[in-house]
Structures are given as C-alpha cells and as structure tokens.
Design a protein around this motif. Structure first.
Motif, mmCIF file in Angstrom:
data_model
loop_
_atom_site.group_PDB
_atom_site.id
_atom_site.type_symbol
_atom_site.label_atom_id
_atom_site.label_comp_id
_atom_site.label_asym_id
_atom_site.label_seq_id
_atom_site.Cartn_x
_atom_site.Cartn_y
_atom_site.Cartn_z
ATOM 1 N N TYR A 313 1.264 -1.337 0.055
ATOM 2 C CA TYR A 313 -0.388 -0.074 0.114
ATOM 3 C C TYR A 313 0.861 1.658 -0.027
ATOM 4 O O TYR A 313 0.419 2.733 -0.346
ATOM 5 N N TRP A 314 1.957 0.910 0.898
ATOM 6 C CA TRP A 314 2.986 2.463 0.532
ATOM 7 C C TRP A 314 3.456 3.027 -0.906
ATOM 8 O O TRP A 314 3.745 3.592 -0.902
ATOM 9 N N VAL A 315 3.750 1.916 -1.749
ATOM 10 C CA VAL A 315 4.425 1.859 -2.915
ATOM 11 C C VAL A 315 3.289 3.360 -2.910
ATOM 12 O O VAL A 315 4.320 4.099 -3.811
ATOM 13 N N GLN A 316 2.218 3.276 -3.263
ATOM 14 C CA GLN A 316 1.406 4.588 -4.208
ATOM 15 C C GLN A 316 1.588 5.671 -2.917
ATOM 16 O O GLN A 316 1.071 6.468 -3.174
ATOM 17 N N LEU A 317 1.838 5.763 -2.382
ATOM 18 C CA LEU A 317 2.236 7.209 -1.354
ATOM 19 C C LEU A 317 4.276 7.377 -1.304
ATOM 20 O O LEU A 317 4.540 7.233 -1.224
ATOM 21 N N THR A 318 3.659 9.030 -0.925
ATOM 22 C CA THR A 318 4.901 9.639 -0.577
ATOM 23 C C THR A 318 5.628 9.126 0.497
ATOM 24 O O THR A 318 5.455 9.248 1.453
ATOM 25 N N LEU A 319 6.867 9.220 0.519
ATOM 26 C CA LEU A 319 7.075 9.665 2.042
ATOM 27 C C LEU A 319 6.821 10.586 3.483
ATOM 28 O O LEU A 319 6.775 9.979 3.979
ATOM 29 N N GLU A 320 5.997 11.252 2.441
ATOM 30 C CA GLU A 320 5.798 12.268 3.836
ATOM 31 C C GLU A 320 4.291 11.696 3.833
ATOM 32 O O GLU A 320 4.036 12.036 5.316
ATOM 33 N N GLU A 321 3.473 11.609 2.805
ATOM 34 C CA GLU A 321 2.804 10.613 2.994
ATOM 35 C C GLU A 321 2.351 9.406 4.178
ATOM 36 O O GLU A 321 1.845 9.519 5.216
ATOM 37 N N ILE A 322 3.627 8.616 4.072
ATOM 38 C CA ILE A 322 3.381 7.545 4.797
ATOM 39 C C ILE A 322 4.004 8.526 6.674
ATOM 40 O O ILE A 322 3.564 7.358 7.505
ATOM 41 N N ALA A 323 5.379 9.276 6.333
ATOM 42 C CA ALA A 323 4.835 10.275 7.899
ATOM 43 C C ALA A 323 3.761 10.383 8.622
ATOM 44 O O ALA A 323 3.711 9.769 10.087
ATOM 45 N N LYS A 324 3.077 11.172 8.172
ATOM 46 C CA LYS A 324 1.859 11.675 8.379
ATOM 47 C C LYS A 324 1.249 10.332 8.471
ATOM 48 O O LYS A 324 0.413 10.411 9.986
ATOM 49 N N GLU A 325 0.702 9.322 8.463
ATOM 50 C CA GLU A 325 0.382 7.993 8.976
ATOM 51 C C GLU A 325 1.152 7.343 9.850
ATOM 52 O O GLU A 325 0.104 7.241 11.235
ATOM 53 N N LEU A 356 11.074 0.932 6.297
ATOM 54 C CA LEU A 356 11.121 2.066 4.924
ATOM 55 C C LEU A 356 12.073 1.294 3.881
ATOM 56 O O LEU A 356 11.755 2.202 2.981
ATOM 57 N N SER A 357 13.027 0.671 4.435
ATOM 58 C CA SER A 357 14.323 0.678 2.779
ATOM 59 C C SER A 357 13.228 0.317 2.005
ATOM 60 O O SER A 357 13.570 0.238 0.810
ATOM 61 N N ARG A 358 12.476 -1.103 2.219
ATOM 62 C CA ARG A 358 11.686 -2.024 1.941
ATOM 63 C C ARG A 358 10.976 -0.482 0.306
ATOM 64 O O ARG A 358 10.760 -1.312 -0.291
ATOM 65 N N TRP A 359 10.575 -0.588 1.187
ATOM 66 C CA TRP A 359 9.429 0.725 0.783
ATOM 67 C C TRP A 359 10.497 1.686 -0.505
ATOM 68 O O TRP A 359 10.084 1.856 -1.804
ATOM 69 N N VAL A 360 11.418 1.645 -0.372
ATOM 70 C CA VAL A 360 12.690 2.775 -1.048
ATOM 71 C C VAL A 360 12.918 1.238 -2.335
ATOM 72 O O VAL A 360 12.445 1.807 -4.128
#
Length: 412
Positions: A313-325, A356-360
């Motif tokens: 699900y995180w793939v479609q988000l920016t890092l800023e959006e993940i941080a907010k969540e 988070l590195s998996r998100w990268v």
C-alpha cells in the motif's frame, strides 16, 4: 454535552447497535436529549455490552466489554457526578485513572524505591476485573456516593449482560467489564478498600505502587517479602479475589556483582522491565544499577505492529504521506517507552527504518535488488529531512551512503 465530549475524545468502537461516534454525532442533540430524558425519569436501562476477545502478548485473550456510544455517555455522566466524592480518598500511591497521576509516575517511584529496598513482591491478581464482588463494591460505594439515582444506575450497569460474537447474551453477577467508562473508578475504589486502606492500617512500613491491579511492594528482606505475600494472599481471599501464584513472584533488586545469589532478579511493571543493568557514573566507572527499560513483551508488540504495516500500500504514497500516517504511532512509543534507558527503545525502533528501506526498493526500480543501497538511499533522505519521521528526529536514523554521510543531500 460535557460527558459526550469526553467520550468522543476517548474514541472507541461501536457497541452492539453498531453506531459509531461519527454516526451518533449526526443527530447529536436528539441522541443526548433521549439519554437525559430517560436518565432523569429513572427509566434508563443500559443495553448489553459487546464482548470482544483481545489477544494478549503472552498468549491467550483478554475480554474487553464495549458499551454503545450512548451508554458510554450515560456512564460518563455518572462518573462526572461521583468522582469528586471518591477521588480525594484515594491513596497517594494509587496511580491509575487519576488526574495529575500517570503510569510514568508509578514507574519512576518504583525505580526510586528499588534503589532503597532490596526486595520486591510483584503481585498478580487472577482475573481481577472479572471477579470483583458486586456486594462488596456496592458497600464501598455507599461510603461515598449519596446520589440515589447514580447508585441505581451503577447497579444496573453491573448487571448488564454481555453479548457474545454469536449474539448470545450472558448474565453477569460479578466483575466489571474492561472497556466500560465507569469501570476504572469502580475497580479503583474496590482495590482502595481491598488493598490500599488495608496496607495503610496494617503494614505502614511497606511501600507500594499500584496501577489498577498491577501492584509492586518493596521490602527490606526476603523474610519480610515472604511474610507480606502471605498476608496479602489472605486479604485477597477475604475480598473474594485470588492471587495468581504462577505470576506472583519475589524479586531481588541486585545492584552489585558482590550481592547475594538469587534466581529471580527482574520484574515487569507497566510495560517496563526492571533488572540489573550496567551503567557508568560521573567518574566513568562502570557499576550495576537496578533500572527500568522497555520490556520484551512491549518490544514484540512494536515489532508486530511494524511487521503489519502494508508496504504494498505504501508504494503508492510519498515518504511525507507515510510519515503523516505512522508518526503518531511512533511518537506514542517514544513518549511512553523513551523515559528510561532510551538506547533500548532506539534499538527497537530500528526495524522501522528497514521497513522504510523496503519502500525504497519497491518504489524505485534501481534499488529492488540492492538492499544495502536502499538503506543508504533512505539515509540520504534522512540527512536531507531529519525531522520527517518522529524516530529520525529522536536520533534513530538510517545509515547514509558513504559519500553523503558528512553532508545533507537534495532528494526528489
């Protein structure tokens, strides 16, 4: 209205009527009027409590009772009515569900006393909330509550049935549902007389900290610890409670390599483990102290939460959006478990960076087969925006690439 605002602030799920706080608020004025009208006329009858089994860290489940939103408002009305008569009588070392007292206060006091007293009795009451005797509880309430309508509704709540997942209802003749609004003050009052006042009358030389049914007693010797454990066990039987022998233990607060040998030298209290730890004094000399740090059970809960975060699900988000969540969750861990031995919590939070590195790796094709490079890339992002994530700001940052470790870099 004040009761509703407090219920809303506490959030919580819907009860057996499946009406959420959002749904309740759509017709707020009418819903509150109905509760007031029924309570003021004496004809309010509480609905059944929704029973949910919550998994425990050590296995098994804990029953959680969820009243409807409207019933939580009604309970809060009574709590606001009676707490002013009850609160002033509570013991200074009772910390749960009280204004200007917290779990951190109890932990700090336990740490302070563990330096002075060498022995601890770590008490566990078997199924406390489920076995509170209603007659004894009403007797305690009658000492403080003069409001007849409040007493009438409390007795109705105590007898309100629990509704199981399959829809069947179970009558109750003892216990207070965990999850109810009125449960905390009732359970606190019960142990105030079952334990706090009894200790004050009979064992003034024994210091203790109590947070709900989590109790720690401090003793000067093993003999005293064994004695007070037997006395407390007898007292609980008198109050129709039972000491959990398998979980209750006597602990030696070892603070020196030359201390006596004793098998049990640690205990858990409110999510922290107290045990001997290496420390360095002002003269840089190593010594052993007895201090708290995040417990293994709490670590496992954090790691399980991180593991369940959906990276797909995180793939479609920016890092800023993940941080907010996830920042509110991480900040909550830091606020609670970061009070003592912060290095232990920093190690626990490191898997967040790996997640988070998996998100990268999932987000950028060039990093999918390069785990180390993905960590470096995340580290570069942390250098560029060190306050983006709560744990980065707190000092748990991923490793930047070698060429960028000395300077921040611009990122996309």
């Amino acid at each position: 209205m004040e009761a509703y605002q407090r219920v809303k602030a506490n959030k919580g799920a819907a009860g057996i009527d499946d009406v959420s706080i959002t749904e309740f608020e759509k017709n707020l004025k009418s819903n509150l009027y109905k509760i007031w009208n029924r309570m003021s006329s004496g004809c309010y009858v509480p609905p059944a409590v929704k029973l949910v089994e919550i998994p425990k860290a050590n296995g098994g489940t804990r029953p959680l009772g969820i009243p409807t939103v409207g019933d939580r408002v009604a309970q809060m009305v009574v709590v606001l009515t009676i707490e002013g008569f009850i609160e002033p009588h509570f013991h200074e070392d009772s910390y749960a569900y009280r204004k200007n007292k917290s779990a951190h206060d109890a932990i700090a006091k336990a740490k302070e006393r563990s330096y002075v007293f060498h022995w601890v009795v770590d008490l566990d009451i078997r199924q406390f909330f489920d076995t509170i005797d209603h007659d004894l509880l009403i007797k305690a309430l009658q000492k403080h509550v003069r409001c007849k309508w409040a007493m009438m509704y409390i007795q109705r709540w105590l007898k309100a049935p629990c509704q199981m997942a399959d829809g069947t209802q179970v009558e109750r003749n003892k216990g207070v549902p965990q999850g109810s609004v009125i449960g905390p003050i009732l359970s606190n009052l019960f142990l105030h007389y079952a334990f706090d006042e009894w200790m004050k009358r009979n064992h003034t030389n024994i210091s203790f900290e109590r947070y709900a049914d989590d109790i720690i007693c401090h003793c000067v010797s093993l003999k005293q610890a064994e004695f007070i454990k037997r006395q407390i066990q007898q007292r609980l039987v008198e109050c129709k409670l039972e000491l959990n022998e398998t979980k209750t233990k006597i602990v030696y607060c070892k603070k020196n390599h030359r201390d006596i040998e004793y098998d049990c030298i640690q205990f858990d209290f409110l999510g922290y483990t107290f045990r001997p730890r290496r420390a360095v004094d002002q003269n840089k000399e190593v010594f052993i102290n007895f201090s708290p740090a995040i417990s293994n059970a709490a670590k496992k809960e954090i790691w399980e939460t991180v593991r369940k975060w959906n990276r797909h699900y995180w793939v479609q988000l920016t890092l800023e959006e993940i941080a907010k969540e996830i920042n509110p969750i991480i900040q909550g861990w830091i606020n609670y478990y970061g009070k003592h031995n912060v290095r232990d919590l920093k190690e626990v939070l490191f898997p967040v960076n790996m997640k988070l590195s998996r998100w990268v790796r999932d987000k950028f094709k060039g990093f999918r087969k390069h785990k180390t490079k993905a960590v470096y890339r995340l580290g570069d992002m942390a250098l560029a925006n060190p306050n983006l994530f709560a744990h980065w700001k707190w000092g748990v940052k991923p490793t930047a690439s070698p060429k960028n470790r000395r300077r921040p870099v611009m990122t996309e």
